[in-house]
Design a protein around this motif. Structure first.
Motif, PDB file in Angstrom:
ATOM      1  N   LYS A   3      -3.968  -3.238   3.128  1.00  0.00           N
ATOM      2  CA  LYS A   3      -3.699  -1.939   3.970  1.00  0.00           C
ATOM      3  C   LYS A   3      -2.656  -0.998   3.230  1.00  0.00           C
ATOM      4  N   LEU A   4      -3.187   0.160   3.071  1.00  0.00           N
ATOM      5  CA  LEU A   4      -2.286   1.410   2.474  1.00  0.00           C
ATOM      6  C   LEU A   4      -1.299   1.716   3.419  1.00  0.00           C
ATOM      7  N   PRO A   5      -0.040   1.454   3.124  1.00  0.00           N
ATOM      8  CA  PRO A   5       0.992   2.112   4.086  1.00  0.00           C
ATOM      9  C   PRO A   5       1.140   3.522   3.850  1.00  0.00           C
ATOM     10  N   ILE A   6       1.473   3.979   5.340  1.00  0.00           N
ATOM     11  CA  ILE A   6       1.641   5.576   5.548  1.00  0.00           C
ATOM     12  C   ILE A   6       2.999   5.931   4.964  1.00  0.00           C
ATOM     13  N   GLY A   7       2.889   7.218   4.437  1.00  0.00           N
ATOM     14  CA  GLY A   7       4.521   7.725   4.000  1.00  0.00           C
ATOM     15  C   GLY A   7       4.902   6.852   2.636  1.00  0.00           C
ATOM     16  N   THR A   8       4.096   6.638   1.944  1.00  0.00           N
ATOM     17  CA  THR A   8       4.550   6.119   0.850  1.00  0.00           C
ATOM     18  C   THR A   8       3.569   6.589  -0.399  1.00  0.00           C
ATOM     19  N   GLU A   9       4.121   6.414  -1.766  1.00  0.00           N
ATOM     20  CA  GLU A   9       3.174   6.634  -3.032  1.00  0.00           C
ATOM     21  C   GLU A   9       2.927   5.107  -3.413  1.00  0.00           C
ATOM     22  N   THR A  10       1.591   5.005  -3.721  1.00  0.00           N
ATOM     23  CA  THR A  10       1.143   3.629  -4.066  1.00  0.00           C
ATOM     24  C   THR A  10       0.235   3.543  -5.466  1.00  0.00           C
ATOM     25  N   ARG A  11       0.657   2.608  -6.102  1.00  0.00           N
ATOM     26  CA  ARG A  11      -0.132   2.611  -7.555  1.00  0.00           C
ATOM     27  C   ARG A  11      -1.603   1.814  -7.190  1.00  0.00           C
ATOM     28  N   LEU A  17      -9.344  -2.526  -3.556  1.00  0.00           N
ATOM     29  CA  LEU A  17      -9.783  -1.645  -2.277  1.00  0.00           C
ATOM     30  C   LEU A  17      -8.522  -1.446  -1.265  1.00  0.00           C
ATOM     31  N   PHE A  18      -8.231  -0.366  -0.763  1.00  0.00           N
ATOM     32  CA  PHE A  18      -7.230  -0.493   0.046  1.00  0.00           C
ATOM     33  C   PHE A  18      -7.731   0.219   1.478  1.00  0.00           C
ATOM     34  N   LYS A  19      -7.231   0.104   2.391  1.00  0.00           N
ATOM     35  CA  LYS A  19      -7.865   0.547   3.785  1.00  0.00           C
ATOM     36  C   LYS A  19      -6.546   1.417   4.449  1.00  0.00           C
ATOM     37  N   LEU A  20      -6.951   2.218   5.173  1.00  0.00           N
ATOM     38  CA  LEU A  20      -6.153   2.956   6.201  1.00  0.00           C
ATOM     39  C   LEU A  20      -7.030   2.764   7.290  1.00  0.00           C
ATOM     40  N   CYS A  30      -3.835  12.769  -4.379  1.00  0.00           N
ATOM     41  CA  CYS A  30      -4.070  12.181  -5.599  1.00  0.00           C
ATOM     42  C   CYS A  30      -2.774  12.753  -6.563  1.00  0.00           C
ATOM     43  N   VAL A  31      -1.866  11.794  -6.994  1.00  0.00           N
ATOM     44  CA  VAL A  31      -0.837  12.112  -7.764  1.00  0.00           C
ATOM     45  C   VAL A  31      -1.304  12.060  -9.279  1.00  0.00           C
ATOM     46  N   GLU A  32      -1.967  10.808  -9.528  1.00  0.00           N
ATOM     47  CA  GLU A  32      -2.264  10.584 -10.996  1.00  0.00           C
ATOM     48  C   GLU A  32      -3.768   9.912 -10.828  1.00  0.00           C
ATOM     49  N   GLY A  33      -4.556  10.083 -11.767  1.00  0.00           N
ATOM     50  CA  GLY A  33      -6.008   9.447 -11.915  1.00  0.00           C
ATOM     51  C   GLY A  33      -7.034  10.186 -10.893  1.00  0.00           C
ATOM     52  N   ALA A  34      -7.784   9.473 -10.340  1.00  0.00           N
ATOM     53  CA  ALA A  34      -8.784   9.732  -9.521  1.00  0.00           C
ATOM     54  C   ALA A  34      -8.997   8.828  -8.306  1.00  0.00           C
ATOM     55  N   ILE A  35      -9.260   9.384  -7.246  1.00  0.00           N
ATOM     56  CA  ILE A  35      -9.400   7.995  -6.157  1.00  0.00           C
ATOM     57  C   ILE A  35     -10.781   8.498  -5.389  1.00  0.00           C
ATOM     58  N   TRP A  36     -11.406   7.495  -4.869  1.00  0.00           N
ATOM     59  CA  TRP A  36     -12.754   7.337  -4.147  1.00  0.00           C
ATOM     60  C   TRP A  36     -12.162   7.312  -2.731  1.00  0.00           C
ATOM     61  N   VAL A  37     -12.706   8.270  -1.959  1.00  0.00           N
ATOM     62  CA  VAL A  37     -12.213   7.704  -0.164  1.00  0.00           C
ATOM     63  C   VAL A  37     -13.776   7.688   0.628  1.00  0.00           C
ATOM     64  N   SER A  38     -13.744   6.770   1.247  1.00  0.00           N
ATOM     65  CA  SER A  38     -15.069   6.486   2.249  1.00  0.00           C
ATOM     66  C   SER A  38     -14.129   6.488   3.580  1.00  0.00           C
ATOM     67  N   GLN A  39     -15.042   7.247   4.530  1.00  0.00           N
ATOM     68  CA  GLN A  39     -14.201   7.412   6.076  1.00  0.00           C
ATOM     69  C   GLN A  39     -15.500   6.623   6.960  1.00  0.00           C
ATOM     70  N   THR A  40     -15.042   5.904   7.684  1.00  0.00           N
ATOM     71  CA  THR A  40     -16.368   5.618   8.915  1.00  0.00           C
ATOM     72  C   THR A  40     -16.875   6.965   9.782  1.00  0.00           C
ATOM     73  N   ALA A  41     -17.841   6.933   9.819  1.00  0.00           N
ATOM     74  CA  ALA A  41     -18.429   8.234  10.671  1.00  0.00           C
ATOM     75  C   ALA A  41     -18.473   9.427   9.885  1.00  0.00           C
ATOM     76  N   HIS A  60     -10.928   7.528  12.941  1.00  0.00           N
ATOM     77  CA  HIS A  60     -11.805   6.853  11.611  1.00  0.00           C
ATOM     78  C   HIS A  60     -11.117   6.151  10.766  1.00  0.00           C
ATOM     79  N   ASN A  61     -11.626   4.861  10.285  1.00  0.00           N
ATOM     80  CA  ASN A  61     -10.932   4.293   9.318  1.00  0.00           C
ATOM     81  C   ASN A  61     -11.253   4.811   8.095  1.00  0.00           C
ATOM     82  N   ALA A  62     -10.446   4.341   6.711  1.00  0.00           N
ATOM     83  CA  ALA A  62     -10.927   4.787   5.630  1.00  0.00           C
ATOM     84  C   ALA A  62     -10.586   3.812   4.539  1.00  0.00           C
ATOM     85  N   ILE A  63     -11.621   3.645   3.446  1.00  0.00           N
ATOM     86  CA  ILE A  63     -11.264   2.527   2.371  1.00  0.00           C
ATOM     87  C   ILE A  63     -11.026   3.665   1.001  1.00  0.00           C
ATOM     88  N   ILE A  64     -10.255   3.223   0.242  1.00  0.00           N
ATOM     89  CA  ILE A  64      -9.734   3.934  -0.667  1.00  0.00           C
ATOM     90  C   ILE A  64      -9.813   3.232  -2.014  1.00  0.00           C
TER      91      ILE A  64
END
Length: 85
Positions: A3-11, A17-20, A30-41, A60-64
């Motif tokens: 689970k990806l915490p809200i209000g933080t910077e995460t490597r 895979l991380f989930k919101l 995105c602070v560094e690099g590149a991220i993929w985001v998939s949201q339900t619906a 909706h939930n998201a996978i990052i």
């Protein structure tokens, strides 16, 4: 999947895979690099690179995940989504 915490910077390690969840309004930057985001619906996944951001609307939930190497993502909560244009 972690689970990806809200209000933080995460490597994000490549391949991890991380989930919101919990139907929160969230802001991803995105602070560094590149991220993929998939949201339900949502019909399409999104890729954002360093310096880009995206608003996620509840309920909706998201996978990052990091792509093309490690990445750093900042997650914020409750921004006015009308400012995300």
């Amino acid at each position: 999947m972690t689970k990806l915490p809200i209000g933080t910077e995460t490597r994000l390690a490549p391949g991890a895979l991380f989930k919101l969840e919990d139907g929160v309004h969230a802001w991803l930057e995105c602070v560094e690099g590149a991220i993929w985001v998939s949201q339900t619906a949502q019909p399409r996944d999104v890729v954002i690179a360093a310096g880009e951001s995206i608003a996620l609307a509840a309920p909706h939930n998201a996978i990052i995940g990091a792509i093309n190497g490690p990445a750093v993502v900042w997650t914020g909560e409750g921004r006015d989504l009308s400012l995300a244009a």
